[in-house]
Design a protein around this motif. Structure first.
Motif, mmCIF file in Angstrom:
data_model
loop_
_atom_site.group_PDB
_atom_site.id
_atom_site.type_symbol
_atom_site.label_atom_id
_atom_site.label_comp_id
_atom_site.label_asym_id
_atom_site.label_seq_id
_atom_site.Cartn_x
_atom_site.Cartn_y
_atom_site.Cartn_z
ATOM 1 N N ILE A 132 3.689 0.296 -11.794
ATOM 2 C CA ILE A 132 3.994 -0.211 -13.128
ATOM 3 C C ILE A 132 2.760 -0.754 -13.845
ATOM 4 C CG2 ILE A 132 4.580 -2.547 -12.325
ATOM 5 C CD1 ILE A 132 6.922 -2.482 -14.332
ATOM 6 N N ASN A 133 1.734 -1.128 -13.092
ATOM 7 C CA ASN A 133 0.533 -1.688 -13.715
ATOM 8 C C ASN A 133 -0.495 -0.621 -14.098
ATOM 9 O OD1 ASN A 133 0.107 -1.163 -10.979
ATOM 10 N ND2 ASN A 133 -1.480 -2.734 -10.784
ATOM 11 N N ARG A 134 -0.111 0.656 -14.046
ATOM 12 C CA ARG A 134 -1.044 1.720 -14.436
ATOM 13 C C ARG A 134 -0.834 2.177 -15.882
ATOM 14 N NH1 ARG A 134 -4.604 3.303 -11.119
ATOM 15 N NH2 ARG A 134 -4.364 2.977 -8.875
ATOM 16 N N THR A 135 0.047 1.523 -16.594
ATOM 17 C CA THR A 135 0.296 1.900 -17.984
ATOM 18 C C THR A 135 -0.091 0.739 -18.892
ATOM 19 O OG1 THR A 135 1.945 3.049 -19.356
ATOM 20 C CG2 THR A 135 2.674 1.070 -18.217
ATOM 21 N N PRO A 136 -0.517 1.008 -20.137
ATOM 22 C CA PRO A 136 -0.963 -0.072 -21.025
ATOM 23 C C PRO A 136 0.146 -1.080 -21.333
ATOM 24 C CG PRO A 136 -1.650 2.077 -21.856
ATOM 25 C CD PRO A 136 -0.703 2.334 -20.734
ATOM 26 N N PRO A 137 -0.229 -2.296 -21.744
ATOM 27 C CA PRO A 137 0.756 -3.346 -22.028
ATOM 28 C C PRO A 137 1.811 -2.946 -23.060
ATOM 29 C CG PRO A 137 -1.436 -4.296 -21.912
ATOM 30 C CD PRO A 137 -1.616 -2.806 -21.824
ATOM 31 N N VAL A 153 0.852 -1.193 0.000
ATOM 32 C CA VAL A 153 0.000 0.000 0.000
ATOM 33 C C VAL A 153 0.889 1.246 0.000
ATOM 34 C CG1 VAL A 153 -1.875 -1.193 1.186
ATOM 35 C CG2 VAL A 153 -0.147 0.037 2.523
ATOM 36 N N PRO A 154 0.325 2.402 -0.373
ATOM 37 C CA PRO A 154 1.137 3.630 -0.372
ATOM 38 C C PRO A 154 1.654 3.974 1.021
ATOM 39 C CG PRO A 154 -0.910 3.938 -1.612
ATOM 40 C CD PRO A 154 -1.044 2.632 -0.908
ATOM 41 N N GLY A 155 2.794 4.659 1.054
ATOM 42 C CA GLY A 155 3.329 5.171 2.308
ATOM 43 C C GLY A 155 4.255 4.241 3.056
ATOM 44 N N LEU A 156 4.686 3.116 2.420
ATOM 45 C CA LEU A 156 5.550 2.160 3.116
ATOM 46 C C LEU A 156 7.019 2.302 2.718
ATOM 47 C CD1 LEU A 156 3.329 -1.064 3.112
ATOM 48 C CD2 LEU A 156 3.631 0.633 4.917
ATOM 49 N N ALA A 157 7.367 3.440 2.147
ATOM 50 C CA ALA A 157 8.778 3.792 1.853
ATOM 51 C C ALA A 157 9.386 2.942 0.751
ATOM 52 C CB ALA A 157 9.629 3.714 3.120
ATOM 53 N N LYS A 158 8.567 2.489 -0.202
ATOM 54 C CA LYS A 158 9.108 1.677 -1.303
ATOM 55 C C LYS A 158 10.091 2.489 -2.140
ATOM 56 C CE LYS A 158 4.996 0.574 -2.898
ATOM 57 N NZ LYS A 158 4.102 1.098 -1.853
ATOM 58 N N ASN A 175 0.255 -1.255 -6.327
ATOM 59 C CA ASN A 175 -0.634 -0.989 -5.204
ATOM 60 C C ASN A 175 -1.710 -2.074 -5.203
ATOM 61 O OD1 ASN A 175 -2.576 -0.063 -3.434
ATOM 62 N ND2 ASN A 175 -2.514 2.051 -4.135
ATOM 63 N N PRO A 176 -1.793 -2.916 -4.161
ATOM 64 C CA PRO A 176 -2.728 -4.043 -4.179
ATOM 65 C C PRO A 176 -4.178 -3.673 -3.913
ATOM 66 C CG PRO A 176 -1.586 -3.984 -2.095
ATOM 67 C CD PRO A 176 -0.994 -2.888 -2.929
ATOM 68 N N ILE A 177 -4.451 -2.422 -3.506
ATOM 69 C CA ILE A 177 -5.819 -2.088 -3.099
ATOM 70 C C ILE A 177 -6.559 -1.233 -4.127
ATOM 71 C CG2 ILE A 177 -5.341 -2.294 -0.637
ATOM 72 C CD1 ILE A 177 -5.109 0.743 -0.491
ATOM 73 N N GLU A 178 -5.857 -0.623 -5.060
ATOM 74 C CA GLU A 178 -6.515 0.183 -6.085
ATOM 75 C C GLU A 178 -6.348 -0.492 -7.434
ATOM 76 O OE1 GLU A 178 -5.343 4.244 -6.213
ATOM 77 O OE2 GLU A 178 -5.708 4.592 -4.088
ATOM 78 N N GLN A 179 -7.417 -1.104 -7.940
ATOM 79 C CA GLN A 179 -7.340 -1.827 -9.210
ATOM 80 C C GLN A 179 -8.014 -1.084 -10.360
ATOM 81 O OE1 GLN A 179 -5.410 -4.432 -9.492
ATOM 82 N NE2 GLN A 179 -4.978 -4.268 -7.310
ATOM 83 N N GLU A 180 -8.760 -0.015 -10.051
ATOM 84 C CA GLU A 180 -9.412 0.748 -11.112
ATOM 85 C C GLU A 180 -8.356 1.485 -11.939
ATOM 86 O OE1 GLU A 180 -12.841 4.220 -11.683
ATOM 87 O OE2 GLU A 180 -12.454 3.349 -9.705
ATOM 88 N N GLY A 181 -8.458 1.357 -13.246
ATOM 89 C CA GLY A 181 -7.514 2.036 -14.123
ATOM 90 C C GLY A 181 -6.158 1.359 -14.192
ATOM 91 N N THR A 182 -6.095 0.067 -13.859
ATOM 92 C CA THR A 182 -4.823 -0.651 -13.934
ATOM 93 C C THR A 182 -4.874 -1.696 -15.049
ATOM 94 O OG1 THR A 182 -5.511 -2.336 -12.331
ATOM 95 C CG2 THR A 182 -4.422 -0.364 -11.470
ATOM 96 N N TYR A 183 -3.697 -2.102 -15.481
ATOM 97 C CA TYR A 183 -3.539 -3.109 -16.519
ATOM 98 C C TYR A 183 -2.677 -4.227 -15.943
ATOM 99 C CZ TYR A 183 -4.836 0.898 -19.450
ATOM 100 O OH TYR A 183 -5.463 1.997 -19.987
ATOM 101 N N PRO A 184 -3.244 -5.411 -15.698
ATOM 102 C CA PRO A 184 -2.437 -6.502 -15.132
ATOM 103 C C PRO A 184 -1.196 -6.767 -15.987
ATOM 104 C CG PRO A 184 -4.767 -7.079 -15.170
ATOM 105 C CD PRO A 184 -4.642 -5.803 -15.935
#
Length: 299
Positions: A129-134, A61-66, A169-178
């Motif tokens: 990385i999963n927020r951009t098209p394949p 999730v966001p905020g974990l210093a990745k 981000n494992p909790i926001e899947q809207e607008g993502t591309y697996p």
């Protein structure tokens, strides 16, 4: 005095070199844990990927210093760090670079010049990385496997060491591309970044408070002491020499074959959890990571 053969002298030299590198690794760990608190397991797994010539997918999730983890490792080793924020409108050329028309001074001749993108560094952080098209995700495939970028038929090699760390981000899947299977296969491991424990959380608060105070009083803010990047290259050179027993090899093969032929284990219900079996890259990755972990433990 007993004579020592050339091979024995070489073995002693290799052993001393390995011990020196193990000492350097423990120093790296201490320096990283001064800045990144409560994530020692994640840091260890990222370093395993780095030493194994692999790439790493971080999920948390966001905020974990990745981002801070990755930039701190690059800073510690004086490596070139690049960060790309993956968005739906990101183009492949935004990652690899693009050709521009350039006019030579004096002659007026025009020629195409390749301007390198952020992929030409040592450590590349692909944020979300999963927020951009394949199509854009695929721009990383050649670089992750072959350590080069091909533009207009010309190959441009990447600097070594080269490591891609993608975040999800494992909790926001809207607008993502697996991520496509081909790209998932390029990552040597997927690391889950979890919340820190109670004491670590308090230490984080105190660290940020002291850094804010330091910024106000112009005192030194905590930064890791630099370690030569040759440590990584030398560790990579030594890893193939680490002996892997037949027992460990058989275990690696058994794990991978269980994903391909789960019906062999009828009582385990494996088949309902497995969609596609692991490729040979999986067994190679397990072997590399096992050797890297043994090396990091001084074995």
């Amino acid at each position: 005095m007993q004579k020592t053969s050339g091979n024995e002298r070489m073995d002693d030299a290799d052993l001393r070199a390995a011990e020196e590198l193990t000492t350097a690794y423990h120093k790296m760990t201490r320096e990283l844990e001064r800045v990144i608190i409560g994530q020692s397991g994640v840091l260890k797994e990222i370093l395993i990927a780095l030493f194994s010539r692999g790439h790493c997918l971080l999920e948390g999730v966001p905020g974990l210093a990745k981002t801070l983890m990755v930039s701190t490792i690059a800073d510690l080793l004086s490596l070139k760090f690049s960060r790309i924020q993956f968005t739906p409108d990101l183009m492949p050329s935004d990652i690899t670079g693009t050709e521009i028309l350039e006019t030579e001074e004096g002659t007026g001749h025009r020629r195409m010049k390749f301007v390198k993108g952020p992929i030409f560094g040592n450590i590349l952080l692909g944020d979300e990385i999963n927020r951009t098209p394949p199509k854009t995700q695929a721009a990383l495939l050649q670089a992750m496997q072959e350590y080069k970028v091909t533009i207009a038929g010309e190959d441009f090699p990447l600097e070594r060491p080269f490591l891609v760390l993608g975040t999800q981000n494992p909790i926001e899947q809207e607008g993502t591309y697996p991520l496509p299977e081909a790209q998932m296969d390029r990552f040597i491991m997927k690391v889950t970044v979890d919340y820190p424990e109670d004491e670590a959380e308090r230490d984080i608060i105190r660290l940020v408070r002291s850094e804010e105070l330091g910024a106000e009083t112009s005192s030194e803010i905590i930064t890791p002491k630099h370690i030569e990047p040759d440590v990584v290259l030398e560790a990579r050179r030594q890893l193939p020499d680490i002996v892997v027993s037949d027992l460990v090899e058989n275990y690696i093969v058994a794990l991978v074959m269980a994903t391909r032929k789960p019906e062999r284990y009828a009582d385990s219900n494996l088949a309902k959890w497995i969609e596609i079996g692991s490729s040979p890259r999986a067994s190679i990755a397990l072997d590399k990571c096992a050797r890297a972990y043994a090396w990091m433990q001084g074995r």
